[in-house]
Design a protein around this motif. Structure first.
Motif, PDB file in Angstrom:
ATOM      1  N   SER A 229       0.881  -1.396   0.051  1.00  0.00           N
ATOM      2  CA  SER A 229       0.200  -0.176  -0.111  1.00  0.00           C
ATOM      3  C   SER A 229       1.138   1.298  -0.254  1.00  0.00           C
ATOM      4  O   SER A 229       1.255   1.738   1.007  1.00  0.00           O
ATOM      5  CB  SER A 229      -0.989  -0.025   1.250  1.00  0.00           C
ATOM      6  N   VAL A 230       1.524   1.491  -1.269  1.00  0.00           N
ATOM      7  CA  VAL A 230       2.313   2.733  -1.399  1.00  0.00           C
ATOM      8  C   VAL A 230       1.741   3.483  -2.412  1.00  0.00           C
ATOM      9  O   VAL A 230       0.905   3.246  -3.109  1.00  0.00           O
ATOM     10  CB  VAL A 230       3.589   2.307  -1.586  1.00  0.00           C
ATOM     11  N   ALA A 234      -1.900   2.177  -7.436  1.00  0.00           N
ATOM     12  CA  ALA A 234      -3.362   2.299  -7.224  1.00  0.00           C
ATOM     13  C   ALA A 234      -4.111   0.797  -6.939  1.00  0.00           C
ATOM     14  O   ALA A 234      -4.068   0.161  -8.139  1.00  0.00           O
ATOM     15  CB  ALA A 234      -3.997   3.118  -8.208  1.00  0.00           C
ATOM     16  N   HIS A 235      -5.094   0.781  -6.167  1.00  0.00           N
ATOM     17  CA  HIS A 235      -5.880  -0.241  -6.061  1.00  0.00           C
ATOM     18  C   HIS A 235      -7.097  -0.428  -6.255  1.00  0.00           C
ATOM     19  O   HIS A 235      -7.959   0.485  -5.823  1.00  0.00           O
ATOM     20  CB  HIS A 235      -5.534  -1.070  -4.469  1.00  0.00           C
ATOM     21  N   TYR A 236      -7.767  -1.230  -7.194  1.00  0.00           N
ATOM     22  CA  TYR A 236      -9.361  -0.988  -7.404  1.00  0.00           C
ATOM     23  C   TYR A 236      -9.859  -2.584  -7.199  1.00  0.00           C
ATOM     24  O   TYR A 236      -9.213  -3.495  -7.548  1.00  0.00           O
ATOM     25  CB  TYR A 236      -9.483  -0.591  -8.719  1.00  0.00           C
ATOM     26  N   ALA A 370     -12.504  -8.321   3.016  1.00  0.00           N
ATOM     27  CA  ALA A 370     -11.634  -8.708   4.299  1.00  0.00           C
ATOM     28  C   ALA A 370     -10.225  -8.772   3.795  1.00  0.00           C
ATOM     29  O   ALA A 370      -9.115  -8.453   4.656  1.00  0.00           O
ATOM     30  CB  ALA A 370     -12.257 -10.009   4.875  1.00  0.00           C
ATOM     31  N   MET A 371      -9.806  -9.363   2.739  1.00  0.00           N
ATOM     32  CA  MET A 371      -8.688  -9.660   2.382  1.00  0.00           C
ATOM     33  C   MET A 371      -7.768  -8.319   2.283  1.00  0.00           C
ATOM     34  O   MET A 371      -6.798  -8.169   2.508  1.00  0.00           O
ATOM     35  CB  MET A 371      -8.548 -10.551   1.121  1.00  0.00           C
ATOM     36  N   ALA A 372      -8.487  -7.135   1.513  1.00  0.00           N
ATOM     37  CA  ALA A 372      -7.817  -6.038   1.378  1.00  0.00           C
ATOM     38  C   ALA A 372      -7.386  -5.430   2.874  1.00  0.00           C
ATOM     39  O   ALA A 372      -6.333  -4.746   3.201  1.00  0.00           O
ATOM     40  CB  ALA A 372      -8.800  -5.142   0.555  1.00  0.00           C
ATOM     41  N   GLU A 373      -8.320  -5.510   3.549  1.00  0.00           N
ATOM     42  CA  GLU A 373      -8.141  -4.996   4.958  1.00  0.00           C
ATOM     43  C   GLU A 373      -6.885  -5.639   5.654  1.00  0.00           C
ATOM     44  O   GLU A 373      -6.056  -4.961   6.233  1.00  0.00           O
ATOM     45  CB  GLU A 373      -9.544  -5.210   6.065  1.00  0.00           C
ATOM     46  N   GLU A 374      -6.836  -6.945   5.302  1.00  0.00           N
ATOM     47  CA  GLU A 374      -5.606  -7.784   6.038  1.00  0.00           C
ATOM     48  C   GLU A 374      -4.306  -7.126   5.491  1.00  0.00           C
ATOM     49  O   GLU A 374      -3.330  -7.199   6.045  1.00  0.00           O
ATOM     50  CB  GLU A 374      -5.885  -9.151   5.787  1.00  0.00           C
ATOM     51  N   ILE A 377      -4.638  -2.472   2.431  1.00  0.00           N
ATOM     52  CA  ILE A 377      -4.909  -1.444   1.554  1.00  0.00           C
ATOM     53  C   ILE A 377      -6.358  -0.954   1.442  1.00  0.00           C
ATOM     54  O   ILE A 377      -7.124  -1.669   1.983  1.00  0.00           O
ATOM     55  CB  ILE A 377      -4.570  -2.084  -0.026  1.00  0.00           C
ATOM     56  N   SER A 378      -6.685  -0.007   0.718  1.00  0.00           N
ATOM     57  CA  SER A 378      -8.055   0.619   0.697  1.00  0.00           C
ATOM     58  C   SER A 378      -8.323   0.710  -0.657  1.00  0.00           C
ATOM     59  O   SER A 378      -8.168   2.086  -1.355  1.00  0.00           O
ATOM     60  CB  SER A 378      -8.254   2.046   1.502  1.00  0.00           C
ATOM     61  N   PRO A 379      -8.838  -0.290  -1.371  1.00  0.00           N
ATOM     62  CA  PRO A 379      -9.065  -0.241  -2.887  1.00  0.00           C
ATOM     63  C   PRO A 379     -10.408   0.776  -2.970  1.00  0.00           C
ATOM     64  O   PRO A 379     -11.106   0.737  -2.026  1.00  0.00           O
ATOM     65  CB  PRO A 379      -9.205  -1.522  -3.205  1.00  0.00           C
TER      66      PRO A 379
END
Length: 451
Positions: A229-230, A234-236, A370-374, A377-379
């Motif tokens: 998460s840098v 960019a995460h979607y 849930a996976m993104a939170e682990e 990252i905040s997609p």
């Protein structure tokens, strides 16, 4: 060798402006790097190289694309310079999870090792075992190996690890996930207990830490960012209708720029590849059921841009370390956050920026969140049905024109009747000497889970 708690500094704590010469590397090696277009070291190299040159064990926690190969490769070359190894008794060992990663590391070490007259050999499945034996008997200084193939050679008494001075374990966490831990422990136990050891891993869980505690002596630890998460990524998450998932994946593969698409199974790779080519999208594919000749050509086409989109399974793509991947697509959401981190690490390499997209159906959204939170990252969530245009703008996706490409559905796939070219049949990881005209070839494999 008793293990101790690793201590060291963060790779990011070293002052900027440091050069390769400042790290204590010989001038001739600095010139070799410059000739290859490598002029400034990355943080993990700045932090780890001096300790490795000083003979310390090193534990590097760094994600894909952070410059790990040179971080361990440069000290390895310097340590072995000035002497030649005896037949069947290499002095340097690099263990990696996949054939493709072995090929890439081999190429780097072979290029810069030529400066010192050092010979490097790739010991992997896909190259005939007897070919490996012949090359080893002729004498090699560094072996870059997958655990299964190296273990096969040890069982045949075709190689000895008694003279190993430095051992590197790259992507240790991925090898543990692939079931290689017992083999890695056995191989490390076969090397001299007073040898220098460098271990690089994106994550350090209980099993990986077991290797550190058992085989490393007071290692210096150097860490880069723990998360992908840098700002440069960019995460979607694209919520998709299951009936339109393939069409959306094809549009993403049809964009300008290098794109890597992950799917879960080998059959899914073939299906998506066939559909993309039917729609006129030039893609290549990579999975463990492909011949080594196919895998080598697909990766080469992806690296040189002649096939800008690559569809791959997780296991096969663990060895895909190609710069300028601007988009990673999880066509099938990863199983857990560790898989997400490793997949996402294929973009934003070498300081570049990139985008990561996860395609998720409605019933997958809760697990993906849930996976993104682990993964910390905040997609951005995009409903592709309610908002059918923004995802095109975000990624540069283009709807295929629908004109099938000529030839087989997967032009480089033996599954469609192609005959591997003679050069590819000679082996996946040719040495510098082999590229000058030596021959060989065949097929093989390694133990453990394949991809």
């Amino acid at each position: 060798m008793p293990g101790k708690s690793p201590k060291g500094r963060s790779a990011g704590s070293t002052p900027p402006g440091t050069s390769f010469a400042d790290l204590g590397l010989p001038v001739v090696l600095v010139h070799s790097l410059k000739n290859a277009g490598v002029s400034e070291p990355f943080p993990i190299q700045i932090a780890a190289v001096p300790d490795a040159l000083a003979g310390r064990d090193v534990l590097g926690r760094a994600p894909t694309g952070s410059g790990k190969t040179l971080a361990f490769g440069l000290p390895l070359l310097v340590r072995l310079a000035g002497r030649r190894s005896e037949p069947a008794a290499p002095r340097g060992l690099v263990l990696v999870p996949t054939r493709e990663l072995a090929l890439q590391i081999h190429e780097v070490l072979d290029q810069h090792g030529a400066t010192f007259g050092l010979r490097t050999l790739g010991v992997v499945g896909g190259v005939p075992l007897e070919r490996n034996v012949r090359e080893i008997q002729r004498g090699v200084d560094i072996v870059v190996a997958t655990p299964g193939r190296l273990n096969d050679l040890l069982e045949r008494r075709s190689i000895s690890l008694d003279r190993i001075e430095m051992t590197v374990i790259d992507e240790a966490d991925r090898m543990v996930d692939m079931g290689f831990l017992p083999q890695i422990e056995s191989l490390l136990a076969a090397t001299p207990p007073d040898g220098q050891r460098l271990l690089f891993s994106a994550t350090l869980d209980q099993d990986t830490d077991r290797l550190v505690q058992r085989f490393m002596d007071d290692p210096a630890e150097h860490s880069t960012a723990d998360s992908v998460s840098v700002p440069d990524i960019a995460h979607y998450v694209f919520e998709v209708d299951p009936a339109r998932k393939t069409a959306i994946a094809a549009a993403l593969a049809n964009r300008d720029g290098r794109t890597l698409l992950f799917v879960r199974t080998t059959h899914a790779v073939d299906r998506l590849t066939d559909e993309c080519r039917r729609l006129g999208v030039p893609v290549s594919s990579l999975h463990g059921n492909k011949t080594q000749a196919h895998r080598t050509r697909s990766l080469a086409a992806f690296a040189d841009g002649s096939s800008p989109a690559l569809i791959a399974t997780d296991v096969a793509a663990r060895g895909v370390h190609v710069d300028d991947v601007t988009l990673v697509v999880h066509v099938d959401p990863p199983v857990d956050s560790k898989d997400y981190v490793h997949r996402a690490g294929r973009t934003a390499r070498a300081g570049a920026s990139g985008t990561v997209v996860t395609l998720a159906t409605g019933d997958q959204m809760a697990r993906v969140r849930a996976m993104a939170e682990e993964a910390k990252i905040s997609p951005v969530i995009v409903d592709t049905e309610a908002d059918p245009t923004s995802w095109h703008r975000t990624t540069g996706a283009r709807t295929p024109i629908g004109r099938p490409l000529p030839g087989p559905a997967d032009a480089s796939s033996s599954a469609h009747g192609e005959r591997p070219d003679r050069k590819a049949r000679r082996g996946a990881v040719p040495s510098r000497h082999e590229r000058a005209g030596r021959t060989g070839g065949g097929r093989g494999g390694h133990r453990g889970r394949r991809g």
